[in-house]
Design a protein around this motif. Structure first.
Motif, PDB file in Angstrom:
ATOM      1  N   LYS A  82      33.905 -87.579  61.683  1.00 16.95           N
ATOM      2  CA  LYS A  82      32.590 -87.766  61.056  1.00 16.95           C
ATOM      3  C   LYS A  82      31.639 -88.491  61.999  1.00 16.95           C
ATOM      4  O   LYS A  82      32.044 -89.383  62.741  1.00 16.95           O
ATOM      5  CB  LYS A  82      32.735 -88.559  59.750  1.00 16.95           C
ATOM      6  CG  LYS A  82      33.300 -87.718  58.621  1.00 16.95           C
ATOM      7  CD  LYS A  82      33.049 -88.371  57.282  1.00 16.95           C
ATOM      8  CE  LYS A  82      33.710 -87.603  56.154  1.00 16.95           C
ATOM      9  NZ  LYS A  82      33.070 -86.311  55.897  1.00 16.95           N
ATOM     10  N   SER A  83      30.379 -88.111  61.917  1.00 19.18           N
ATOM     11  CA  SER A  83      29.361 -88.794  62.722  1.00 19.18           C
ATOM     12  C   SER A  83      28.817 -89.972  61.922  1.00 19.18           C
ATOM     13  O   SER A  83      28.996 -90.055  60.691  1.00 19.18           O
ATOM     14  CB  SER A  83      28.211 -87.826  63.019  1.00 19.18           C
ATOM     15  OG  SER A  83      27.579 -87.458  61.803  1.00 19.18           O
ATOM     16  N   TYR A  84      28.127 -90.860  62.635  1.00 15.67           N
ATOM     17  CA  TYR A  84      27.430 -91.951  61.950  1.00 15.67           C
ATOM     18  C   TYR A  84      26.481 -91.386  60.892  1.00 15.67           C
ATOM     19  O   TYR A  84      26.431 -91.858  59.754  1.00 15.67           O
ATOM     20  CB  TYR A  84      26.643 -92.814  62.955  1.00 15.67           C
ATOM     21  CG  TYR A  84      25.597 -93.645  62.244  1.00 15.67           C
ATOM     22  CD1 TYR A  84      25.958 -94.755  61.492  1.00 15.67           C
ATOM     23  CD2 TYR A  84      24.251 -93.262  62.260  1.00 15.67           C
ATOM     24  CE1 TYR A  84      25.013 -95.483  60.784  1.00 15.67           C
ATOM     25  CE2 TYR A  84      23.305 -93.984  61.560  1.00 15.67           C
ATOM     26  CZ  TYR A  84      23.686 -95.091  60.820  1.00 15.67           C
ATOM     27  OH  TYR A  84      22.760 -95.795  60.107  1.00 15.67           O
ATOM     28  N   GLN A  85      25.732 -90.335  61.293  1.00 20.35           N
ATOM     29  CA  GLN A  85      24.727 -89.768  60.385  1.00 20.35           C
ATOM     30  C   GLN A  85      25.382 -89.258  59.100  1.00 20.35           C
ATOM     31  O   GLN A  85      24.871 -89.487  58.003  1.00 20.35           O
ATOM     32  CB  GLN A  85      23.968 -88.620  61.059  1.00 20.35           C
ATOM     33  CG  GLN A  85      22.968 -89.067  62.101  1.00 20.35           C
ATOM     34  CD  GLN A  85      23.608 -89.293  63.474  1.00 20.35           C
ATOM     35  OE1 GLN A  85      24.838 -89.305  63.605  1.00 20.35           O
ATOM     36  NE2 GLN A  85      22.777 -89.487  64.477  1.00 20.35           N
ATOM     37  N   ALA A  86      26.532 -88.576  59.252  1.00 20.12           N
ATOM     38  CA  ALA A  86      27.196 -88.032  58.065  1.00 20.12           C
ATOM     39  C   ALA A  86      27.704 -89.159  57.174  1.00 20.12           C
ATOM     40  O   ALA A  86      27.559 -89.116  55.948  1.00 20.12           O
ATOM     41  CB  ALA A  86      28.347 -87.124  58.481  1.00 20.12           C
ATOM     42  N   ALA A 136      26.539 -92.200  56.925  1.00 15.03           N
ATOM     43  CA  ALA A 136      25.424 -92.901  56.302  1.00 15.03           C
ATOM     44  C   ALA A 136      24.759 -92.033  55.234  1.00 15.03           C
ATOM     45  O   ALA A 136      24.442 -92.505  54.138  1.00 15.03           O
ATOM     46  CB  ALA A 136      24.413 -93.313  57.368  1.00 15.03           C
ATOM     47  N   ARG A 137      24.575 -90.739  55.559  1.00 17.31           N
ATOM     48  CA  ARG A 137      23.905 -89.841  54.613  1.00 17.31           C
ATOM     49  C   ARG A 137      24.716 -89.720  53.324  1.00 17.31           C
ATOM     50  O   ARG A 137      24.178 -89.790  52.231  1.00 17.31           O
ATOM     51  CB  ARG A 137      23.715 -88.467  55.271  1.00 17.31           C
ATOM     52  CG  ARG A 137      22.758 -87.542  54.547  1.00 17.31           C
ATOM     53  CD  ARG A 137      22.458 -86.276  55.351  1.00 17.31           C
ATOM     54  NE  ARG A 137      23.659 -85.624  55.844  1.00 17.31           N
ATOM     55  CZ  ARG A 137      23.984 -85.468  57.135  1.00 17.31           C
ATOM     56  NH1 ARG A 137      23.191 -85.925  58.081  1.00 17.31           N
ATOM     57  NH2 ARG A 137      25.092 -84.854  57.493  1.00 17.31           N
TER      58      ARG A 137
END
Ligand code: CO8
Length: 257
Positions: free
Chosen positions: A73-77, A79-80
């Motif tokens: 998972k990315s940071y963006q995923a 957090a989103r």
């Protein structure tokens, strides 16, 4: 269809929930919390439900959040999705909850235990917050709930070294309420749950509300809150029944009213 992540069984006024991902040592996935909340959010409103017991397997209560689910998972995923925010819904349920712990309670598994009102563990249970070893840190309340329960120094030790704690140390530290033989864990927790479920539900709900209030407010505010909710129990017929039964030297029959 895939296997459910949890199995539930109603025993009179108690709900027994067994985490059911034995191949992954009950690692907690997005499905696990979705299934728990789908079951427990409505159950929490059921006046006939007096207590919940959550357990795992002989080898693991839960060995953490599901690392394989998180790994790419990315940071963006994260957090989103506000990944795992649903655990806050679980933590806010009002029905008393007991964790019945055998084997590993690590990372998110230990944090799930910390979201329960108390834990009964087997002598070979193992506890820890090893997230630091994975390049991350606790994310399901461990940095907040663990120091409140065992003190800042021991919490820092566990969180920063990622070491595993044995059951004797967990009992001495106040992380678990009782230690019993491994094969007696679930039965002991169910007995405690039946005891709790036999009391007046308004009294058990408000008693845990008052204890939990201590984490949020000053001593004077907390004791005022306690006194006010204590007074409010005199609006229940269970208060009359409990005190009358004592005076008449008979067991009380609580109705939750
Ligand atoms: N996630 C996914 N799979 C797991 C996990 C886990 N946490 N733990 C164990 N498994 C799997 C293993 O990968 C293995 O699967 P496979 O057979 O397919 O390889 C299977 O379960 C059995 O595990 P082991 O072979 O490793 O069993 P051992 O007896 O050798 O070791 C241990 C047992 C010591 C418990 C070991 O499995 C272990 O160290 N597990 C990981 C413990 C850990 O690091 N937990 C923390 C996870 S991170 C976390 O919890 C973050 C919470 C906050 C997230 C909030 C986000 C906002």
């Amino acid at each position: 269809m895939s296997e459910p992540s949890i199995i539930s069984e109603r025993r009179d006024r108690v709900l027994l929930i067994t985490l059911n991902r034995p191949g992954q040592l009950n690692a907690l996935s997005a499905d696990t919390i979705a299934e728990l909340n789908a079951l427990l959010v409505p159950a929490d409103k059921d006046p006939s439900l007096g207590c919940i017991v959550i357990t795992g397997s002989e080898k693991a209560f839960a060995a953490g959040a599901d690392i394989k689910e998180m790994q790419d998972k990315s940071y963006q995923a994260m957090a989103r999705q506000d990944y795992f925010a649903e655990w806050e819904t679980f933590a806010r349920l009002r029905t008393p909850r007991i964790a019945a712990v055998n084997g590993y309670a690590l990372g998110g598994g230990c944090e799930l235990m910390l979201m329960c009102d108390f834990a009964i563990a087997g002598r070979s249970a193992r506890f820890g917050l090893p997230e630091i070893k994975l390049g991350v840190m606790p994310g399901m309340g461990g940095t907040q709930r663990l120091p409140r329960l065992v003190g800042r120094a021991l919490a820092m030790d566990l969180i920063l070294t990622g070491r595993t704690m044995e059951a004797d140390e967990a009992l001495a530290a106040g992380l678990v309420a009782r230690l019993v033989e491994d094969d007696a864990v679930v039965e002991t927790a169910l007995q405690a749950a039946q005891t709790i479920a036999g009391y007046s539900k308004p009294a058990t709900l408000l008693a845990r509300d008052a204890v939990n209030r201590a984490d949020e407010v000053s001593l004077s505010e907390g004791t005022l809150f306690e006194r006010r909710v204590f007074h409010s129990l005199f609006a229940t017929s269970d208060q009359r029944e409990g005190m009358t039964a004592f005076v008449e030297k008979r067991p009380p029959v609580f109705t939750g009213n």
